[in-house]
Design a protein around this motif. Structure first.
Motif, mmCIF file in Angstrom:
data_model
loop_
_atom_site.group_PDB
_atom_site.id
_atom_site.type_symbol
_atom_site.label_atom_id
_atom_site.label_comp_id
_atom_site.label_asym_id
_atom_site.label_seq_id
_atom_site.Cartn_x
_atom_site.Cartn_y
_atom_site.Cartn_z
ATOM 1 N N GLY A 260 0.416 24.304 40.837
ATOM 2 C CA GLY A 260 1.196 24.017 40.155
ATOM 3 C C GLY A 260 1.204 24.502 38.879
ATOM 4 N N ASN A 261 2.511 24.730 37.734
ATOM 5 C CA ASN A 261 2.169 24.773 36.758
ATOM 6 C C ASN A 261 3.361 23.784 36.030
ATOM 7 N N ILE A 262 3.196 22.932 34.414
ATOM 8 C CA ILE A 262 3.641 22.441 34.012
ATOM 9 C C ILE A 262 3.741 22.457 32.319
ATOM 10 N N SER A 263 4.837 22.070 32.037
ATOM 11 C CA SER A 263 4.879 22.218 30.358
ATOM 12 C C SER A 263 5.372 21.295 28.984
ATOM 13 N N SER A 264 5.659 20.909 28.932
ATOM 14 C CA SER A 264 5.996 20.536 27.743
ATOM 15 C C SER A 264 5.864 21.148 26.114
ATOM 16 N N ILE A 265 6.968 20.558 25.787
ATOM 17 C CA ILE A 265 7.236 20.458 24.428
ATOM 18 C C ILE A 265 8.111 20.410 23.431
ATOM 19 N N ILE A 266 7.451 20.145 22.687
ATOM 20 C CA ILE A 266 7.813 19.172 21.870
ATOM 21 C C ILE A 266 8.706 20.306 20.460
ATOM 22 N N ASP A 267 9.781 19.904 19.065
ATOM 23 C CA ASP A 267 9.520 20.699 17.978
ATOM 24 C C ASP A 267 10.939 20.106 17.803
ATOM 25 N N LEU A 268 10.520 19.685 15.979
ATOM 26 C CA LEU A 268 11.423 18.864 15.421
ATOM 27 C C LEU A 268 11.449 19.789 13.343
ATOM 28 N N ASN A 269 11.878 20.087 12.861
ATOM 29 C CA ASN A 269 11.547 21.205 11.461
ATOM 30 C C ASN A 269 13.233 20.870 11.004
ATOM 31 N N ASN A 270 13.184 21.082 9.851
ATOM 32 C CA ASN A 270 14.452 21.143 9.109
ATOM 33 C C ASN A 270 14.597 22.749 8.062
ATOM 34 N N THR A 271 13.346 23.068 8.279
ATOM 35 C CA THR A 271 13.202 24.411 8.646
ATOM 36 C C THR A 271 14.402 26.116 8.409
ATOM 37 N N LEU A 338 6.967 25.316 50.368
ATOM 38 C CA LEU A 338 8.319 24.132 50.546
ATOM 39 C C LEU A 338 7.694 24.414 48.913
ATOM 40 N N SER A 339 8.548 24.760 47.966
ATOM 41 C CA SER A 339 8.189 24.703 46.567
ATOM 42 C C SER A 339 8.982 24.210 45.695
ATOM 43 N N ILE A 340 8.948 23.790 44.526
ATOM 44 C CA ILE A 340 10.312 23.368 43.546
ATOM 45 C C ILE A 340 9.773 23.796 42.087
ATOM 46 N N ASN A 341 10.646 24.105 41.731
ATOM 47 C CA ASN A 341 10.754 24.143 40.003
ATOM 48 C C ASN A 341 12.637 23.998 39.519
ATOM 49 N N GLY A 342 12.262 23.685 38.156
ATOM 50 C CA GLY A 342 13.532 23.196 37.644
ATOM 51 C C GLY A 342 12.266 22.898 36.141
ATOM 52 N N ILE A 389 14.969 24.787 45.078
ATOM 53 C CA ILE A 389 13.584 24.103 46.235
ATOM 54 C C ILE A 389 13.874 25.765 46.925
ATOM 55 N N ASP A 390 13.048 25.803 47.323
ATOM 56 C CA ASP A 390 12.318 27.043 48.429
ATOM 57 C C ASP A 390 11.548 26.485 48.925
ATOM 58 N N TYR A 391 12.369 26.453 50.431
ATOM 59 C CA TYR A 391 11.980 25.852 51.812
ATOM 60 C C TYR A 391 11.628 27.489 53.219
ATOM 61 N N LYS A 392 10.571 28.003 53.029
ATOM 62 C CA LYS A 392 10.001 29.092 54.035
ATOM 63 C C LYS A 392 9.830 28.222 54.701
ATOM 64 N N ALA A 393 10.504 28.497 56.056
ATOM 65 C CA ALA A 393 10.234 27.935 57.079
ATOM 66 C C ALA A 393 8.630 28.587 58.540
ATOM 67 N N ASN A 394 9.403 30.241 58.201
ATOM 68 C CA ASN A 394 8.075 31.010 58.300
ATOM 69 C C ASN A 394 8.512 32.891 57.585
ATOM 70 N N ALA A 395 7.806 33.581 57.956
ATOM 71 C CA ALA A 395 8.146 34.345 56.970
ATOM 72 C C ALA A 395 9.005 35.123 57.149
ATOM 73 N N ASN A 396 10.217 34.731 58.258
ATOM 74 C CA ASN A 396 11.396 35.200 58.500
ATOM 75 C C ASN A 396 12.668 34.346 57.727
ATOM 76 N N ASN A 397 12.857 33.248 57.307
ATOM 77 C CA ASN A 397 13.475 32.310 57.313
ATOM 78 C C ASN A 397 13.473 31.439 55.914
ATOM 79 N N LEU A 398 14.435 31.730 55.206
ATOM 80 C CA LEU A 398 14.686 31.066 53.393
ATOM 81 C C LEU A 398 16.068 30.625 53.253
ATOM 82 N N VAL A 399 15.756 29.100 53.390
ATOM 83 C CA VAL A 399 16.062 28.133 52.544
ATOM 84 C C VAL A 399 16.745 27.753 51.203
#
Length: 879
Positions: A260-271, A338-342, A389-399
């Motif tokens: 997987g990939n994970i990212s976290s971004i924080i930004d504070l400014n008054n410019t 089974l994969s998840i992204n958000g 969320i993606d669930y691929k039971a096999n090559a022919n089915n996607l939930v």
């Protein structure tokens, strides 16, 4: 205006006489019959001087090109370890054009080998891989700096990634979806040194069942990360301080690779920097329906804009701005199927405005002129959490399941000093709003045979907008006895639907049948003191059953798409019930000269109805000067639009030439507008019907790589003409706006790192004319720029920004020169960077700019105080 489309089509077709396309396939091997990977293949005309296509072999030695049939060409094959070879080939339309070519080992020394010029990009099937070395200087800081240099790609003014003239559908990092529609989060935070490559994926679809039966019209951009950044935490944290308490603190942490990939971004400014743009906010407010998989039902024919706080539109046209932003994004492969992204985003912004506004209110008895001085304090909080969320039971089915929760709140206090005909009035406004949107959808796609696909979708969505308004004046308000007014306005929108689609592929033709049912229930609640009845509740239900059929062909020279949709509406407002049948056709004809050269003409019919807030029964206040009286619109009034579009695209991978042109014409004989009665102290408006509405929009963009100068040249222009009708005191007023824009840029990529430049100019002209009055407003803007950057030795890098803007609006003129720069120091091998930076240093005190606007009942020229420049010191640490 239709003649303009025909003329543009004729001009484009007259330059192309092409009979079709045929594939050239082959295998490159050595004397031992082993495949040769990464051999360059150049297809040339018989004169051997005109390359027309380019690719490289894969790991298996295979290659594929397309060319016009019934012609003879020369294939030039190059590899650094083998002797160059040229082979003459004759391309036929009716038989397989497949060749196996053997190369001889090159035993000469390396310095005696001549290598052919590099291509701008390499195409393998639907994937275009950009040659970053050819377009970058090593001085790029972020992903956006790299994308801006690649042919056919750009970052638009709203932070969106544009590929071949269209906003990309998906942004991938190492093949995994990330950041949703928030391209700006990736482009402004992924460091340029992390990039191993960038791929543009045409006809993108990550489920093979859809891809192999239906194909795809989507585009995705895949960002490839270097191996040394995989499997560990990377990114940087930085802090910046400037005079007068200006500051920036920023951190971006990434972990790419593995499951997987994970990212976290924080930004504070008054410019003044804003992590979340207005366009991001609009796109993120589109709701859950955009996530429905493999569905082409016309669920929202005409885009409904969210409730946008006025000050968000200002962008940096404010005196001060403070921003607090945090985001978390994850893409994870839990199991093989089974994969998840958000992601979850929190954005808080505060700003202060100072505006001097000169307004002309149109009135048949004599225009009314007002001068207003406004000061406003704004605060806005936005959050969005999204899960997919993606669930691929096999090559022919996607939930697929996704959900969205989107709460936001805004607060605005504004003081207005208004002077009209020697009379002065003071107003004080308070606006408070709380909105939220929740939706979720479920999609199931199954391939029931090699050429048949079945899809099922269901969704539910709820949106609430609660607006509370308070107005205090030093004289009576809206010709009443009130000097203090309280108002609450609440809108609830609920929508749900279920539908199914069947797809059948017959050779190159695709047949699709789609049917479903949509339920919409909206309500409007108004409570204030200016009506005899203190409050009013309005309920409208709009339900419809639809069924459509379409047939298309997406391959070959001649491509087409025809669709017909039938809808049966059942609508209700209180005790009144209505039924309506509507047929909505659409069509597209496309000539695909090859995968990267095409022209298409499109037609589409859309239908919409008044929104619930445009059929109000009682009056309500919109701001200190405007009151909305009861609407004259019928809740089942049909707004039918006809849209004609023409698109042309050409991209030469070998030469780096890019040409895009598009034009669209939208017409409606029945549309929503307003009737305005302008009084000295206030205005009354009511929603009514417009007799017509027309918009013509055209754009053209040309790019060319100049090898001799190691530069890229781009020229783009646009023209927009809008003609609408409104009413002033019941009299018809034709309202016409013309906008012209022209932008030219030249970007260098010199091999010497000491100096490179980005030069360009932007020019625009906007003119608005009203038939009822001689009053008109025009603004002209001219903005050249020259930016320079380079590397001094191994430890110093510099950036110098020069831009100049000149605004002319009638007798009012403003000049705005923005000079800034950055000097960065980093020892070789050190993770610390130090820099000094100046932005808009010639305007340390707040500068001013001009903005003109034309609305249905008024013309405005605003002089706005902008954010001041700054100079400061910063330090960052790479992780």
């Amino acid at each position: 205006m239709l003649n303009r489309l025909v003329l543009l089509l004729s001009c484009m077709l007259s330059s192309q006489v092409v009979l079709g396309q045929a594939k050239i396939q082959g295998l490159i091997t050595d004397l031992e019959n082993k495949p040769i990977a990464r051999a360059s293949i150049v297809l040339k005309k018989q004169d051997k001087h005109s390359p027309i296509a380019y690719t490289i072999t894969g790991l298996d030695g295979q290659f594929e090109l397309t060319a016009e049939p019934d012609r003879t060409y020369t294939l030039e094959i190059n590899h650094i370890s083998f002797l160059k070879k040229e082979v003459e080939v004759h391309v036929s339309q009716n038989k397989e054009n497949r060749y196996q070519i053997t190369l001889n080992q090159d035993d000469r020394k390396l310095d005696e080998v001549t290598v052919i010029a590099k291509a701008a990009a390499i195409q393998r099937g639907d994937t275009i891989s950009y040659n970053l070395d050819l377009f970058t200087t090593g001085n790029e800081q972020k992903l956006k700096d790299v994308i801006a240099r690649l042919p056919g790609l750009e970052i638009n003014d709203n932070g969106k990634i544009i590929a071949h003239g269209k906003v990309i559908n998906d942004l991938l990092v190492n093949g995994k979806k990330m950041f949703g529609d928030n391209h700006q989060m990736a482009t402004e935070n992924i460091n340029a040194e992390m990039l191993a490559g960038i791929d543009l994926l045409n006809n993108f679809e990550d489920f093979a069942g859809i891809k192999e039966v239906e194909g795809s019209d989507k585009k995705a951009l895949n960002i490839k990360i270097k191996e040394e950044y995989l499997g560990r935490i990377s990114g940087n944290v930085e802090a910046f301080l400037a005079h007068e308490r200006r500051y920036k603190t920023h951190g971006n942490l990434f972990r790419f690779g593995g499951n997987g990939n994970i990212s976290s971004i924080i930004d504070l400014n008054n410019t003044g920097e804003q992590a979340l743009s207005l366009r991001n906010f609009i796109d993120m407010s589109r709701g859950i329906k955009q996530d429905l998989r493999n569905n082409d039902a016309s669920l929202s024919d005409m885009q409904r804009l969210p409730s946008i706080p006025d000050f968000l539109v200002r962008d940096n046209d404010v005196a001060t701005k403070q921003s607090e932003f945090a985001s978390f994004d994850v893409a994870y492969q839990i199991l093989d199927n089974l994969s998840i992204n958000g992601f979850s985003i929190l954005n808080i912004s505060r700003s202060e405005e100072f505006i001097r506004s000169e307004k002309i209110f149109l009135n048949p008895a004599g225009d009314i002129t007002a001068v207003e001085h406004q000061q406003a304090d704004n605060a806005f909080l936005f959050n969005q959490t999204k899960l997919n969320i993606d669930y691929k039971a096999n090559a022919n089915n996607l939930v697929n399941y996704s959900l969205l929760f989107d709460p936001n709140s805004a607060r605005r206090t504004r003081s207005i000093h208004s002077q009209i005909q020697q009379d002065t009035t003071l107003f004080h406004e308070k606006n408070r709003r709380f909105n939220y949107q929740f939706g979720h959808q479920l999609s199931y796609i199954t391939r029931i045979s090699s050429n048949k696909l079945l899809s099922f979708n269901a969704f539910q969505e709820v949106a609430v907008r609660d607006l509370q308004y308070e107005l205090d004046g030093n004289r009576s308000l809206f010709n009443s006895s009130l000097t203090l007014l309280f108002q609450e306005k609440m809108i609830r929108e609920r929508e749900s639907g279920v539908f199914a689609k069947y797809t059948h592929k017959i050779h190159q033709h695709i047949l699709r049948l789609n049917t479903g049912y949509i339920n919409q229930h909206n309500s409007l609640f108004i409570d204030n003191e200016i009506n005899q009845m203190r409050n009013s509740l309005l309920d409208v239900s709009m339900n419809y059953w639809f069924s459509d059929a379409s047939i298309m062909k997406k391959t070959g020279f001649w491509q087409y798409r025809f669709k017909g949709e039938f809808r049966r509406y059942h609508a209700r407002r209180d005790l009144d019930r209505q039924q309506l049948n509507q047929f909505l056709p659409s069509a597209q004809l496309k000539l695909a000269f090859n995968d990267l050269h095409s022209i298409a003409i499109t037609y589409k019919k859309d239908i919409d109805f008044p929104q619930v807030e445009n059929i109000n029964d009682v009056a309500y206040v919109s701001d200190f000067r405007n009151i909305v009286t009861p609407s004259q619109l019928f809740y089942m009034e049909q707004f039918v639009q006809h849209t004609y579009a023409l698109n042309y695209a050409r991209f030469n991978l070998y030469s780096g030439t890019v040409l895009f042109a598009n034009a669209s014409l939208t017409r409606s004989n029945n549309f929503h507008t307003r009737n305005t009665r302008n009084f000295v102290d206030y205005n009354e408006t009511e929603d009514v019907l417009s007799p017509a509405y027309t918009t013509f929009n055209s754009n053209i963009s040309f790019e060319q790589r100049i090898n001799t100068l190691r530069s890229k040249f781009k020229l783009s222009g646009g023209y927009v003409n809008t003609e609408n009708y409104n009413y002033i005191s019941g009299l018809e007023n034709r309202f016409r706006t013309n906008i012209y824009t022209l932008r030219g840029t030249l970007n260098s990529t010199f091999e010497n790192p000491l100096f490179n430049f980005d030069a360009g100019v932007f020019a625009s002209r906007q003119a608005t004319v009203n038939s009822l009055s001689n009053a008109a407003n025009r603004i002209e803007r001219w903005a050249p720029l020259l930016n320079m950057h380079g590397r001094i030795g191994e430890i110093w890098r510099y950036f110098i920004n020069n831009s100049y803007e000149q605004f002319n609006a009638g007798d009012t003129k403003r000049n705005y020169y923005d000079l800034g720069g950055k000097l960065l120091y980093q020892k070789t091998g050190s993770r610390l960077r130090y820099w000094t930076e100046g932005t808009n240093v010639l305007n340390i005190r707040n500068p001013e700019m001009i903005r003109v606007s034309a609305q249905q009942n008024r013309l405005s020229t605003d002089i706005i105080r902008r954010i001041a420049g700054y100079v400061g010191l910063g330090v960052s640490m790479e992780l």
